[in-house]
Design a protein around this motif. Sequence first.
Motif, mmCIF file in Angstrom:
data_model
loop_
_atom_site.group_PDB
_atom_site.id
_atom_site.type_symbol
_atom_site.label_atom_id
_atom_site.label_comp_id
_atom_site.label_asym_id
_atom_site.label_seq_id
_atom_site.Cartn_x
_atom_site.Cartn_y
_atom_site.Cartn_z
ATOM 1 N N GLN A 80 3.634 15.262 1.736
ATOM 2 C CA GLN A 80 4.186 14.063 2.357
ATOM 3 C C GLN A 80 3.654 12.807 1.693
ATOM 4 N N VAL A 81 4.571 11.901 1.390
ATOM 5 C CA VAL A 81 4.228 10.582 0.878
ATOM 6 C C VAL A 81 4.751 9.545 1.867
ATOM 7 N N THR A 82 3.874 8.684 2.340
ATOM 8 C CA THR A 82 4.256 7.632 3.270
ATOM 9 C C THR A 82 3.834 6.287 2.702
ATOM 10 N N VAL A 83 4.796 5.393 2.560
ATOM 11 C CA VAL A 83 4.523 4.071 2.014
ATOM 12 C C VAL A 83 4.705 3.049 3.131
ATOM 13 N N SER A 84 3.633 2.361 3.459
ATOM 14 C CA SER A 84 3.689 1.376 4.543
ATOM 15 C C SER A 84 4.072 0.006 4.001
ATOM 16 N N SER A 85 4.793 -0.739 4.821
ATOM 17 C CA SER A 85 5.240 -2.071 4.392
ATOM 18 C C SER A 85 4.242 -3.137 4.781
#
Length: 122
Positions: free
Chosen positions: A117-122
């Motif tokens: 899983q890759v999660t990119v936060s803004s």
Amino acid sequence: QVQLVESGGGLVQTGGSLRLSCAASGRTFSSYAMGWFRQAPGKERVFVARIRWSGGIAFYSDAVKGRFTISRDNAKNMVYLQMNSLKPEDTAAYYCAAGRWGGDDGARYDYWGQGTQVTVSS
């Protein structure tokens, strides 16, 4: 038979970088084309990048071209996906795949990893 195990996913801020790794087992790894695909929640799995068995030529989706780099080390049975300038829309589960012929279509791949899983936060 090829078994694939991905690693390197995680949480990162917009503009950050991650390097995904895919460890392959099997003596014939070097004869397979390798690809990375991703699947966001509620969406279909899509092509991200692929590389030929020789490692000489790589292809990318328009969404990641210029930001992601795929590479392979046949001596170590490893494939990598260097992801730079990450965006929130890059958030997805990333899958490594191996296939005799490769291509942009996931149906052309015979073996798949479990995903990271890759999660990119803004």
